[in-house]
Scaffold this motif. Structure first.
Motif, PDB file in Angstrom:
ATOM      1  N   GLY A 122      13.531  -7.944  37.813  1.00 18.74           N
ATOM      2  CA  GLY A 122      13.255  -6.716  38.347  1.00 18.74           C
ATOM      3  C   GLY A 122      13.254  -5.318  37.697  1.00 18.74           C
ATOM      4  O   GLY A 122      13.792  -5.161  36.684  1.00 18.74           O
ATOM      5  N   ASN A 123      12.965  -4.358  38.189  1.00 23.23           N
ATOM      6  CA  ASN A 123      13.123  -3.149  37.973  1.00 23.23           C
ATOM      7  C   ASN A 123      14.568  -2.551  38.158  1.00 23.23           C
ATOM      8  O   ASN A 123      14.575  -1.624  39.200  1.00 23.23           O
ATOM      9  CB  ASN A 123      11.947  -2.115  38.311  1.00 23.23           C
ATOM     10  N   ALA A 155      14.404  -5.743  43.295  1.00 19.96           N
ATOM     11  CA  ALA A 155      13.650  -4.604  42.883  1.00 19.96           C
ATOM     12  C   ALA A 155      12.562  -5.203  42.270  1.00 19.96           C
ATOM     13  O   ALA A 155      12.114  -4.768  41.026  1.00 19.96           O
ATOM     14  CB  ALA A 155      14.366  -3.664  42.187  1.00 19.96           C
ATOM     15  N   TYR A 156      11.854  -6.063  42.816  1.00 22.29           N
ATOM     16  CA  TYR A 156      10.761  -6.667  41.894  1.00 22.29           C
ATOM     17  C   TYR A 156       9.577  -6.956  42.859  1.00 22.29           C
ATOM     18  O   TYR A 156       9.403  -7.044  43.917  1.00 22.29           O
ATOM     19  CB  TYR A 156      11.418  -8.289  41.847  1.00 22.29           C
ATOM     20  N   THR A 157       8.417  -7.062  42.143  1.00 22.87           N
ATOM     21  CA  THR A 157       7.076  -7.537  42.523  1.00 22.87           C
ATOM     22  C   THR A 157       6.376  -8.106  41.433  1.00 22.87           C
ATOM     23  O   THR A 157       6.608  -7.650  40.312  1.00 22.87           O
ATOM     24  CB  THR A 157       6.149  -6.111  43.121  1.00 22.87           C
ATOM     25  N   SER A 158       5.413  -8.755  41.656  1.00 23.57           N
ATOM     26  CA  SER A 158       4.411  -9.417  40.544  1.00 23.57           C
ATOM     27  C   SER A 158       3.861  -8.339  39.917  1.00 23.57           C
ATOM     28  O   SER A 158       3.599  -8.478  38.674  1.00 23.57           O
ATOM     29  CB  SER A 158       3.846 -10.697  41.036  1.00 23.57           C
ATOM     30  N   ILE A 162       3.950  -7.281  35.980  1.00 23.80           N
ATOM     31  CA  ILE A 162       2.813  -7.543  34.902  1.00 23.80           C
ATOM     32  C   ILE A 162       2.623  -5.915  34.134  1.00 23.80           C
ATOM     33  O   ILE A 162       2.376  -6.025  33.227  1.00 23.80           O
ATOM     34  CB  ILE A 162       1.361  -7.739  36.025  1.00 23.80           C
ATOM     35  N   ALA A 163       2.715  -4.924  35.114  1.00 27.60           N
ATOM     36  CA  ALA A 163       2.759  -3.525  34.429  1.00 27.60           C
ATOM     37  C   ALA A 163       3.740  -3.275  33.444  1.00 27.60           C
ATOM     38  O   ALA A 163       3.431  -2.939  32.427  1.00 27.60           O
ATOM     39  CB  ALA A 163       2.923  -2.684  35.458  1.00 27.60           C
ATOM     40  N   HIS A 164       4.954  -3.992  33.784  1.00 26.92           N
ATOM     41  CA  HIS A 164       6.026  -3.925  32.808  1.00 26.92           C
ATOM     42  C   HIS A 164       5.604  -4.283  31.332  1.00 26.92           C
ATOM     43  O   HIS A 164       5.965  -4.179  30.363  1.00 26.92           O
ATOM     44  CB  HIS A 164       7.285  -4.275  33.592  1.00 26.92           C
ATOM     45  N   ALA A 165       5.123  -5.557  31.593  1.00 24.61           N
ATOM     46  CA  ALA A 165       4.848  -6.606  30.409  1.00 24.61           C
ATOM     47  C   ALA A 165       3.712  -5.992  29.522  1.00 24.61           C
ATOM     48  O   ALA A 165       3.961  -5.950  28.243  1.00 24.61           O
ATOM     49  CB  ALA A 165       4.335  -7.988  30.832  1.00 24.61           C
ATOM     50  N   ILE A 166       2.801  -5.291  30.140  1.00 24.07           N
ATOM     51  CA  ILE A 166       1.744  -4.606  29.488  1.00 24.07           C
ATOM     52  C   ILE A 166       2.325  -3.461  28.646  1.00 24.07           C
ATOM     53  O   ILE A 166       1.828  -3.313  27.598  1.00 24.07           O
ATOM     54  CB  ILE A 166       0.655  -4.129  30.316  1.00 24.07           C
ATOM     55  N   GLU A 167       2.914  -2.776  29.442  1.00 25.78           N
ATOM     56  CA  GLU A 167       3.612  -1.462  28.909  1.00 25.78           C
ATOM     57  C   GLU A 167       4.522  -1.926  27.643  1.00 25.78           C
ATOM     58  O   GLU A 167       4.339  -1.234  26.645  1.00 25.78           O
ATOM     59  CB  GLU A 167       4.467  -0.683  29.889  1.00 25.78           C
TER      60      GLU A 167
END
Length: 231
Positions: A122-123, A155-158, A162-167
Protein backbone atom coordinates in the motif's frame (compact mmCIF):
# COMPACT_ATOMS: atom_id res chain seq x y z
CA UNK A 1 -10.06 -29.88 32.22
CA UNK A 2 -10.22 -26.91 29.79
CA UNK A 3 -6.51 -27.37 29.04
CA UNK A 4 -6.91 -31.08 28.37
CA UNK A 5 -9.94 -30.44 26.19
CA UNK A 6 -8.12 -27.69 24.32
CA UNK A 7 -5.11 -29.92 23.68
CA UNK A 8 -7.40 -32.70 22.45
CA UNK A 9 -9.17 -30.33 20.06
CA UNK A 10 -5.80 -29.15 18.76
CA UNK A 11 -4.68 -32.72 18.09
CA UNK A 12 -7.95 -33.59 16.33
CA UNK A 13 -7.75 -30.43 14.24
CA UNK A 14 -4.18 -31.18 13.18
CA UNK A 15 -5.18 -34.72 12.19
CA UNK A 16 -8.11 -33.44 10.11
CA UNK A 17 -5.93 -30.80 8.43
CA UNK A 18 -3.23 -33.38 7.70
CA UNK A 19 -5.80 -35.48 5.85
CA UNK A 20 -7.18 -32.45 3.98
CA UNK A 21 -3.71 -31.30 2.95
CA UNK A 22 -3.14 -34.55 1.06
CA UNK A 23 -5.61 -33.38 -1.58
CA UNK A 24 -5.52 -30.22 -3.73
CA UNK A 25 -4.77 -27.19 -1.59
CA UNK A 26 -4.94 -23.49 -2.55
CA UNK A 27 -1.52 -21.91 -2.83
CA UNK A 28 -2.78 -18.40 -2.00
CA UNK A 29 -5.87 -17.34 -0.06
CA UNK A 30 -6.86 -13.68 0.38
CA UNK A 31 -9.22 -12.31 3.01
CA UNK A 32 -11.02 -8.97 2.83
CA UNK A 33 -11.60 -8.07 6.48
CA UNK A 34 -14.99 -6.43 6.58
CA UNK A 35 -17.94 -6.11 8.93
CA UNK A 36 -16.15 -5.50 12.22
CA UNK A 37 -18.10 -2.34 12.96
CA UNK A 38 -21.41 -4.00 12.06
CA UNK A 39 -20.49 -6.93 14.29
CA UNK A 40 -19.93 -4.59 17.25
CA UNK A 41 -23.00 -2.43 16.55
CA UNK A 42 -25.29 -5.45 16.28
CA UNK A 43 -24.17 -6.62 19.71
CA UNK A 44 -24.13 -3.13 21.26
CA UNK A 45 -20.42 -3.44 21.99
CA UNK A 46 -17.96 -0.61 22.54
CA UNK A 47 -16.21 0.91 19.53
CA UNK A 48 -13.13 -1.06 18.56
CA UNK A 49 -14.41 -4.32 20.05
CA UNK A 50 -15.39 -5.62 16.63
CA UNK A 51 -11.91 -4.95 15.26
CA UNK A 52 -10.30 -6.76 18.19
CA UNK A 53 -12.59 -9.73 17.60
CA UNK A 54 -11.63 -9.67 13.93
CA UNK A 55 -7.90 -9.66 14.68
CA UNK A 56 -8.28 -12.53 17.17
CA UNK A 57 -10.15 -14.59 14.58
CA UNK A 58 -7.51 -13.70 11.99
CA UNK A 59 -4.78 -15.37 14.07
CA UNK A 60 -6.86 -18.55 14.23
CA UNK A 61 -7.47 -18.48 10.48
CA UNK A 62 -3.77 -17.96 9.79
CA UNK A 63 -2.94 -20.97 11.93
CA UNK A 64 -5.51 -23.08 10.07
CA UNK A 65 -4.09 -21.98 6.71
CA UNK A 66 -0.50 -22.72 7.71
CA UNK A 67 -1.39 -26.11 9.20
CA UNK A 68 -3.04 -27.06 5.90
CA UNK A 69 0.00 -25.98 3.90
CA UNK A 70 -1.26 -22.72 2.37
CA UNK A 71 1.89 -20.84 1.36
CA UNK A 72 0.52 -17.33 0.81
CA UNK A 73 -2.15 -15.46 2.77
CA UNK A 74 -3.11 -11.89 1.95
CA UNK A 75 -5.17 -9.71 4.29
CA UNK A 76 -6.94 -6.60 2.98
CA UNK A 77 -6.96 -4.75 6.28
CA UNK A 78 -7.30 -1.00 5.71
CA UNK A 79 -8.30 0.79 2.51
CA UNK A 80 -7.22 4.29 1.55
CA UNK A 81 -10.95 5.06 1.56
CA UNK A 82 -11.04 4.24 5.29
CA UNK A 83 -9.08 7.41 5.98
CA UNK A 84 -12.33 9.27 5.26
CA UNK A 85 -13.76 8.00 8.55
CA UNK A 86 -13.70 10.07 11.72
CA UNK A 87 -10.12 10.94 12.75
CA UNK A 88 -10.47 9.33 16.18
CA UNK A 89 -11.73 6.11 14.60
CA UNK A 90 -8.85 6.05 12.12
CA UNK A 91 -6.34 6.68 14.92
CA UNK A 92 -7.90 3.96 17.07
CA UNK A 93 -7.65 1.46 14.21
CA UNK A 94 -4.05 2.45 13.51
CA UNK A 95 -3.16 2.01 17.19
CA UNK A 96 -4.80 -1.41 17.28
CA UNK A 97 -3.01 -2.58 14.14
CA UNK A 98 0.32 -1.36 15.53
CA UNK A 99 -0.36 -3.24 18.76
CA UNK A 100 -1.12 -6.45 16.86
CA UNK A 101 1.91 -6.09 14.60
CA UNK A 102 4.14 -5.71 17.64
CA UNK A 103 2.54 -8.84 19.13
CA UNK A 104 3.33 -10.80 15.96
CA UNK A 105 7.03 -10.10 16.49
CA UNK A 106 7.15 -11.58 19.99
CA UNK A 107 9.04 -14.82 20.52
CA UNK A 108 5.93 -16.95 21.07
CA UNK A 109 3.92 -15.57 18.15
CA UNK A 110 2.59 -17.47 15.15
CA UNK A 111 5.14 -15.63 12.99
CA UNK A 112 8.08 -17.24 14.79
CA UNK A 113 6.30 -20.58 15.13
CA UNK A 114 5.88 -20.93 11.36
CA UNK A 115 8.80 -18.74 10.16
CA UNK A 116 6.35 -16.37 8.47
CA UNK A 117 7.63 -13.59 6.21
CA UNK A 118 5.51 -10.43 6.45
CA UNK A 119 4.86 -7.98 3.61
CA UNK A 120 2.92 -4.72 3.82
CA UNK A 121 1.40 -3.46 0.58
CA UNK A 122 0.00 0.00 0.00
CA UNK A 123 0.89 3.66 0.13
CA UNK A 124 2.79 3.42 3.41
CA UNK A 125 3.54 7.15 3.33
CA UNK A 126 -0.07 7.73 4.38
CA UNK A 127 0.52 5.97 7.71
CA UNK A 128 1.47 7.88 10.83
CA UNK A 129 5.12 7.68 11.87
CA UNK A 130 4.62 5.28 14.77
CA UNK A 131 2.60 2.79 12.74
CA UNK A 132 4.91 3.01 9.74
CA UNK A 133 7.95 2.29 11.92
CA UNK A 134 6.27 -0.85 13.23
CA UNK A 135 5.42 -1.91 9.69
CA UNK A 136 9.00 -1.39 8.53
CA UNK A 137 10.35 -3.25 11.57
CA UNK A 138 8.05 -6.23 10.88
CA UNK A 139 9.17 -6.49 7.26
CA UNK A 140 12.83 -6.06 8.19
CA UNK A 141 12.67 -8.59 11.04
CA UNK A 142 11.01 -11.31 8.96
CA UNK A 143 12.57 -10.75 5.53
CA UNK A 144 14.84 -13.81 5.90
CA UNK A 145 12.12 -16.16 7.16
CA UNK A 146 11.61 -19.17 4.91
CA UNK A 147 8.07 -20.18 5.83
CA UNK A 148 4.69 -19.01 4.45
CA UNK A 149 4.18 -15.41 3.36
CA UNK A 150 1.69 -13.08 5.03
CA UNK A 151 0.89 -9.93 3.05
CA UNK A 152 -1.11 -7.18 4.73
CA UNK A 153 -2.71 -4.46 2.60
CA UNK A 154 -2.87 -1.15 4.47
CA UNK A 155 -3.50 2.28 2.95
CA UNK A 156 -4.29 0.24 -0.13
CA UNK A 157 -6.66 0.29 -3.10
CA UNK A 158 -6.23 -1.49 -6.41
CA UNK A 159 -6.52 1.80 -8.31
CA UNK A 160 -3.71 3.31 -6.22
CA UNK A 161 -1.59 0.23 -6.91
CA UNK A 162 -2.17 0.57 -10.66
CA UNK A 163 -1.38 4.31 -10.59
CA UNK A 164 1.78 3.62 -8.57
CA UNK A 165 2.96 0.93 -11.00
CA UNK A 166 2.40 3.18 -14.00
CA UNK A 167 4.17 6.10 -12.31
CA UNK A 168 7.19 3.98 -11.35
CA UNK A 169 7.33 2.47 -14.85
CA UNK A 170 7.39 5.97 -16.36
CA UNK A 171 10.17 7.07 -14.02
CA UNK A 172 12.15 3.95 -14.90
CA UNK A 173 11.74 4.55 -18.65
CA UNK A 174 12.67 8.21 -18.26
CA UNK A 175 15.91 7.33 -16.51
CA UNK A 176 16.61 4.64 -19.08
CA UNK A 177 16.12 7.09 -21.94
CA UNK A 178 18.47 9.61 -20.30
CA UNK A 179 21.13 6.94 -19.96
CA UNK A 180 20.57 5.72 -23.50
CA UNK A 181 20.82 9.27 -24.85
CA UNK A 182 24.09 9.78 -23.03
CA UNK A 183 25.63 6.53 -24.28
CA UNK A 184 24.30 6.27 -27.83
CA UNK A 185 25.48 8.03 -30.91
CA UNK A 186 22.90 10.05 -32.83
CA UNK A 187 22.62 7.56 -35.68
CA UNK A 188 21.26 4.68 -33.60
CA UNK A 189 19.57 6.63 -30.79
CA UNK A 190 16.11 6.85 -32.31
CA UNK A 191 16.03 3.16 -33.22
CA UNK A 192 16.99 2.21 -29.67
CA UNK A 193 14.55 4.78 -28.30
CA UNK A 194 11.63 3.15 -30.16
CA UNK A 195 12.60 -0.25 -28.79
CA UNK A 196 13.14 0.77 -25.18
CA UNK A 197 10.59 3.54 -24.56
CA UNK A 198 7.43 1.42 -24.61
CA UNK A 199 6.12 0.33 -21.20
CA UNK A 200 5.41 -3.39 -21.43
CA UNK A 201 3.21 -5.60 -19.28
CA UNK A 202 6.37 -6.97 -17.69
CA UNK A 203 7.47 -3.45 -16.74
CA UNK A 204 4.05 -2.73 -15.26
CA UNK A 205 3.83 -5.98 -13.26
CA UNK A 206 7.31 -5.50 -11.86
CA UNK A 207 6.23 -2.29 -10.13
CA UNK A 208 3.01 -3.60 -8.61
CA UNK A 209 2.96 -3.83 -4.83
CA UNK A 210 2.08 -7.49 -5.33
CA UNK A 211 5.04 -8.19 -7.61
CA UNK A 212 6.55 -11.60 -6.95
CA UNK A 213 3.43 -12.99 -5.29
CA UNK A 214 1.14 -15.42 -7.15
CA UNK A 215 -2.46 -14.39 -7.76
CA UNK A 216 -4.95 -15.55 -5.09
CA UNK A 217 -6.73 -18.83 -5.75
CA UNK A 218 -9.54 -17.84 -3.39
CA UNK A 219 -10.70 -14.41 -2.19
CA UNK A 220 -12.97 -14.41 0.88
CA UNK A 221 -14.87 -11.38 2.10
CA UNK A 222 -15.65 -11.95 5.74
CA UNK A 223 -19.07 -10.35 6.07
CA UNK A 224 -22.28 -9.44 4.37
CA UNK A 225 -24.76 -6.82 5.53
CA UNK A 226 -26.13 -8.87 8.41
CA UNK A 227 -23.32 -11.11 9.56
CA UNK A 228 -19.62 -11.31 10.30
CA UNK A 229 -17.54 -14.46 9.88
CA UNK A 230 -14.62 -13.13 11.93
CA UNK A 231 -16.17 -13.98 15.29
Amino acid sequence: MPTIFGNLCCIVRRCIFSVLSIGPMPNHIAFIMDGNRRYANKRSLEKGTGHRAGFSALISILRYCYEMGVKYVTIYAFSIDNFKRKPQEVQSTMDLMKEKIDELLTEQSIVNEYEVRINFWGNLNLLNDSFRLSVEKAMRSTCHNTGPVLSVCVAYTSTDEIAHAIEMSCYEKRDMMKELHACSCKNDFFEEYDMQSVISVVDFERHLYTSGCPDPDIVIRTSGTNYCLFV
